[in-house]
Design an enzyme around this catalytic site. Structure first.
Site, PDB file in Angstrom:
ATOM      1  CB  SER A 106      -0.874  -0.019   1.259  1.00 20.85           C
ATOM      2  OG  SER A 106      -1.298   1.282   1.605  1.00 20.85           O
ATOM      3  CE1 TYR A 129      -6.334   4.913  -1.752  1.00 17.47           C
ATOM      4  CE2 TYR A 129      -4.558   4.519  -0.199  1.00 17.47           C
ATOM      5  CZ  TYR A 129      -5.841   4.279  -0.628  1.00 17.47           C
ATOM      6  OH  TYR A 129      -6.638   3.401   0.055  1.00 17.47           O
ATOM      7  CB  THR A 155      -7.025   2.337  -4.418  1.00 22.96           C
ATOM      8  OG1 THR A 155      -6.195   1.186  -4.253  1.00 22.96           O
ATOM      9  CG2 THR A 155      -8.254   2.199  -3.535  1.00 22.96           C
ATOM     10  CE  LYS A 251      -7.668  -3.205  -3.004  1.00 19.01           C
ATOM     11  NZ  LYS A 251      -8.262  -2.233  -2.083  1.00 19.01           N
ATOM     12  CG  HIS A 275     -11.178   0.511   0.659  1.00 19.63           C
ATOM     13  ND1 HIS A 275     -10.406   0.962  -0.370  1.00 19.63           N
ATOM     14  CD2 HIS A 275     -10.428   0.725   1.779  1.00 19.63           C
ATOM     15  CE1 HIS A 275      -9.267   1.443   0.097  1.00 19.63           C
ATOM     16  NE2 HIS A 275      -9.250   1.280   1.408  1.00 19.63           N
TER      17      HIS A 275
HETATM   18  C1  FMN Z   1      -6.739  -1.796   7.832  1.00 12.23           C
HETATM   19  C2  FMN Z   1      -6.973  -1.749   6.358  1.00 12.23           C
HETATM   20  C3  FMN Z   1      -6.227  -0.867   5.582  1.00 12.23           C
HETATM   21  C4  FMN Z   1      -6.397  -0.841   4.200  1.00 12.23           C
HETATM   22  N1  FMN Z   1      -5.607  -0.016   3.454  1.00 12.23           N
HETATM   23  C5  FMN Z   1      -5.734  -0.029   2.109  1.00 12.23           C
HETATM   24  C6  FMN Z   1      -4.862   0.751   1.310  1.00 12.23           C
HETATM   25  O1  FMN Z   1      -3.970   1.431   1.811  1.00 12.23           O
HETATM   26  N2  FMN Z   1      -5.054   0.732  -0.039  1.00 12.23           N
HETATM   27  C7  FMN Z   1      -6.021  -0.042  -0.633  1.00 12.23           C
HETATM   28  O2  FMN Z   1      -6.149  -0.029  -1.849  1.00 12.23           O
HETATM   29  N3  FMN Z   1      -6.842  -0.806   0.106  1.00 12.23           N
HETATM   30  C8  FMN Z   1      -6.717  -0.821   1.446  1.00 12.23           C
HETATM   31  N4  FMN Z   1      -7.543  -1.620   2.200  1.00 12.23           N
HETATM   32  C9  FMN Z   1      -8.563  -2.459   1.535  1.00 12.23           C
HETATM   33  C10 FMN Z   1      -8.011  -3.847   1.203  1.00 12.23           C
HETATM   34  O3  FMN Z   1      -7.084  -3.786   0.138  1.00 12.23           O
HETATM   35  C11 FMN Z   1      -9.133  -4.803   0.768  1.00 12.23           C
HETATM   36  O4  FMN Z   1      -9.880  -4.201  -0.254  1.00 12.23           O
HETATM   37  C12 FMN Z   1     -10.051  -5.215   1.918  1.00 12.23           C
HETATM   38  O5  FMN Z   1      -9.330  -5.369   3.117  1.00 12.23           O
HETATM   39  C13 FMN Z   1     -10.761  -6.519   1.565  1.00 12.23           C
HETATM   40  O6  FMN Z   1     -11.668  -6.883   2.550  1.00 12.23           O
HETATM   41  P1  FMN Z   1     -11.322  -7.958   3.701  1.00 12.23           P
HETATM   42  O7  FMN Z   1     -10.324  -7.336   4.576  1.00 12.23           O
HETATM   43  O8  FMN Z   1     -12.634  -8.163   4.382  1.00 12.23           O
HETATM   44  O9  FMN Z   1     -10.816  -9.196   3.035  1.00 12.23           O
HETATM   45  C14 FMN Z   1      -7.379  -1.682   3.583  1.00 12.23           C
HETATM   46  C15 FMN Z   1      -8.106  -2.563   4.378  1.00 12.23           C
HETATM   47  C16 FMN Z   1      -7.912  -2.616   5.740  1.00 12.23           C
HETATM   48  C17 FMN Z   1      -8.697  -3.613   6.552  1.00 12.23           C
END
Ligand code: FMN
Length: 381
Positions: A106, A129, A155, A251, A275
């Site tokens: 990320s 981002y 994203t 994404k 997300h």
């Molecule tokens: C704590 C946390 C931080 C996240 N940070 C990002 C990020 O920086 N960039 C991004 O594209 N998605 C981010 N996501 C989304 C994840 O890539 C993903 O879409 C999501 O966690 C999928 O759902 P799940 O955790 O229920 O499997 C984040 C998710 C969580 C839980």
């Protein structure tokens, strides 16, 4: 306490991590309806059990993003891995690479791409981002190229950051530095504190050399969030395409119309994602959205999938409904929070075994056979 499945890892991470960070990982936007739906809607499908097929030789490898991978899942981009375990990004990447699968780093990471590349040699993806100041994006793209990243994810479901009420309650959003009150709360998790003190002050690797972002991960992250470009539109995908000659993935697509526009812009894949229920609360679960997107694209564009994946059967259902690969989110982050690199490795091994057993008991011997069977592998409940 045993560490057999993702629920175990979540329970251990909950006891090990300061509440402010556990809640940040675990929580979703507003009423958390979409967060819950992401899990519950897997239950709308059942698996078709078939018997007396020779399943003695099985193959979990499959193709997504133009490459054959040993497993149908990889580690998706999650911010601040380095706050859940010391050098968390490196720990997660090592566990992924030991299993031969990619990790997508990320933008909001403690380790920079350069540090990560120096620590481990496996497949590395990067999630970007786009900030209003495009020079930052250009710099990150150059870093990604230099680190041998072959796939960049833009994203697109974070035009603004939604409200996560647990974070509001814990004061997470307004944190920019460690106040005495926060220090007291962190001290309730001494194991975590000792580990973090040894690792040194966490900073956001992507911007720590830029003084305008301040000092320390909390202040830098808050400054980064404020600079995410809210004017981002489809023409910016062209901007990125012109600067990145590797694979490009969008994404955060949830509507078939957007999936078709994405295809027209010439990206290599989309991630069907909300997300993890952290952005538009009230949006459809990803598993409910997937079939219509797969129908709209008709096999012309690679579809990756994430959201609520905690079990091997979830992965099997997503692949049957049209995904070519699956991204893990919290499933591996709970492992990281519970037991660092070993915890992530445990979650990968657990999901691998669960997918394998699930396939075998469905009378299937490969992920490719599952993909060919498609929706015939499932029944609506
Ligand atoms: C704590 C946390 C931080 C996240 N940070 C990002 C990020 O920086 N960039 C991004 O594209 N998605 C981010 N996501 C989304 C994840 O890539 C993903 O879409 C999501 O966690 C999928 O759902 P799940 O955790 O229920 O499997 C984040 C998710 C969580 C839980």
């Amino acid at each position: 306490m045993s560490l057999i499945n993702v629920d175990d890892a979540r329970a251990i991470a909950r006891r090990r991590l300061p509440r402010i960070f556990f809640d940040y990982v675990d929580g979703g936007a507003f009423a958390e309806d979409t967060l819950r739906a992401n899990r519950e809607d897997f239950g709308r499908w059942t698996l078709v059990q078939r018997v007396l097929n020779d399943i003695s030789v099985r193959d979990l490898s499959t193709e997504f993003l133009g490459t054959r991978h040993p497993l149908p899942f990889m580690l998706g981009p999650v911010g601040f891995l380095g706050l859940y375990a010391a050098r968390g990004e490196i720990a997660a990447a090592r566990a992924a690479h030991a299993a031969g699968i990619p990790l997508c780093l990320s933008t909001f990471s403690i380790a920079s791409l350069t540090e990560l590349r120096a620590a481990t040699q496996g497949p590395l993806h990067f999630q970007l981002y786009v900030m209003s100041d495009r020079a930052i994006g250009e710099e990150l793209i150059a870093q990604a190229r230099a680190a041998g990243v072959d796939t960049l994810y833009l994203t697109v479901d974070t035009a603004i950051t939604s409200v996560r009420e647990r974070d509001l309650r814990n004061g997470f959003r307004s944190l920019t530095r460690i106040t005495p009150g926060l220090a007291l709360r962190l001290a309730t998790r001494p194991g975590w504190c000792v580990e973090m003190l040894r690792a040194g002050m966490p900073e956001v690797g992507a911007v720590k050399h830029r003084p305008e972002f301040g000092r320390g991960a909390l202040e830098q992250a808050s400054n980064l969030s404020r600079r995410i470009d809210t004017r981002l539109s489809w023409k910016d995908v062209d901007w990125l395409r012109a600067r990145w000659d590797g694979k490009l993935v969008l994404k955060g697509v949830l509507a078939p119309e957007d999936a078709m526009t994405a295809r027209a812009t010439g990206v290599d894949a989309i991630v069907v994602s909300n997300h993890g229920g952290r952005q538009l609360d009230g949006a459809s679960s990803t598993i409910a959205a997937l079939p219509a997107i797969a129908d709209a694209l008709g096999g012309d564009l690679d579809i990756l999938f994430d959201g609520g994946v905690r079990r091997g059967a979830d992965i099997v259902k997503a692949l049957a409904l049209g995904a070519s690969g699956v991204l893990l989110g919290r499933a591996y982050v709970f492992g990281l929070g519970a037991a660092g690199e070993a915890g992530v490795a445990r979650m990968i091994a657990h999901l691998r075994e669960e997918v394998d057993i699930t396939l075998a008991l469905m009378g299937l011997t490969s992920i490719d056979a599952l993909k060919r069977l498609g929706r015939a592998a499932l029944n609506p409940r």
